[in-house]
Motif scaffolding. Structure first.
Motif, short mmCIF file in Angstrom:
data_model
loop_
_atom_site.label_atom_id
_atom_site.label_comp_id
_atom_site.label_asym_id
_atom_site.label_seq_id
_atom_site.Cartn_x
_atom_site.Cartn_y
_atom_site.Cartn_z
N TRP A 1 -5.86 -8.47 2.46
CA TRP A 1 -6.19 -7.10 2.13
C TRP A 1 -6.06 -6.26 3.39
O TRP A 1 -6.43 -6.70 4.47
N GLY A 2 -5.53 -5.06 3.26
CA GLY A 2 -5.41 -4.21 4.43
C GLY A 2 -5.26 -2.75 4.04
O GLY A 2 -5.01 -2.42 2.88
N TYR A 3 -5.43 -1.89 5.02
CA TYR A 3 -5.26 -0.45 4.85
C TYR A 3 -4.05 -0.01 5.66
O TYR A 3 -3.76 -0.57 6.70
N PHE A 4 -3.39 0.99 5.18
CA PHE A 4 -2.34 1.62 5.96
C PHE A 4 -2.41 3.12 5.78
O PHE A 4 -2.92 3.62 4.78
N ARG A 5 -1.91 3.84 6.76
CA ARG A 5 -2.00 5.30 6.77
C ARG A 5 -0.65 5.90 6.40
O ARG A 5 0.37 5.54 6.96
N VAL A 6 -0.66 6.83 5.47
CA VAL A 6 0.55 7.52 5.02
C VAL A 6 0.45 8.97 5.49
O VAL A 6 -0.51 9.66 5.16
N GLU A 7 1.44 9.40 6.27
CA GLU A 7 1.48 10.78 6.74
C GLU A 7 2.60 11.51 6.02
O GLU A 7 3.72 11.03 5.97
#
Length: 54
Positions: free
Chosen positions: A28-34
């Motif tokens: 499980w992980g998070y990623f940032r979308v710009e």
């Protein structure tokens, strides 16, 4: 000088083996979308099921 506590040897994790096809790995992980000057955080789940032994 003696240490204040004894030196305890313990394992943080323990490895175990199962037969092929009886276990999966889930990450499980998070990623940032710009986009367009803003950002959003998304979550992602990866389900990895394999029959091969590496």
């Amino acid at each position: 000088m003696q240490p204040l506590r004894s030196n305890i040897q313990s394992k943080a994790t323990e490895r175990f083996e199962t037969q092929p096809g009886q276990q999966v790995q889930v990450d499980w992980g998070y990623f940032r979308v710009e986009q367009d000057g803003g950002h959003d955080e998304k979550g992602e789940v990866i389900w990895n099921e394999r029959f091969a032994r590496w």
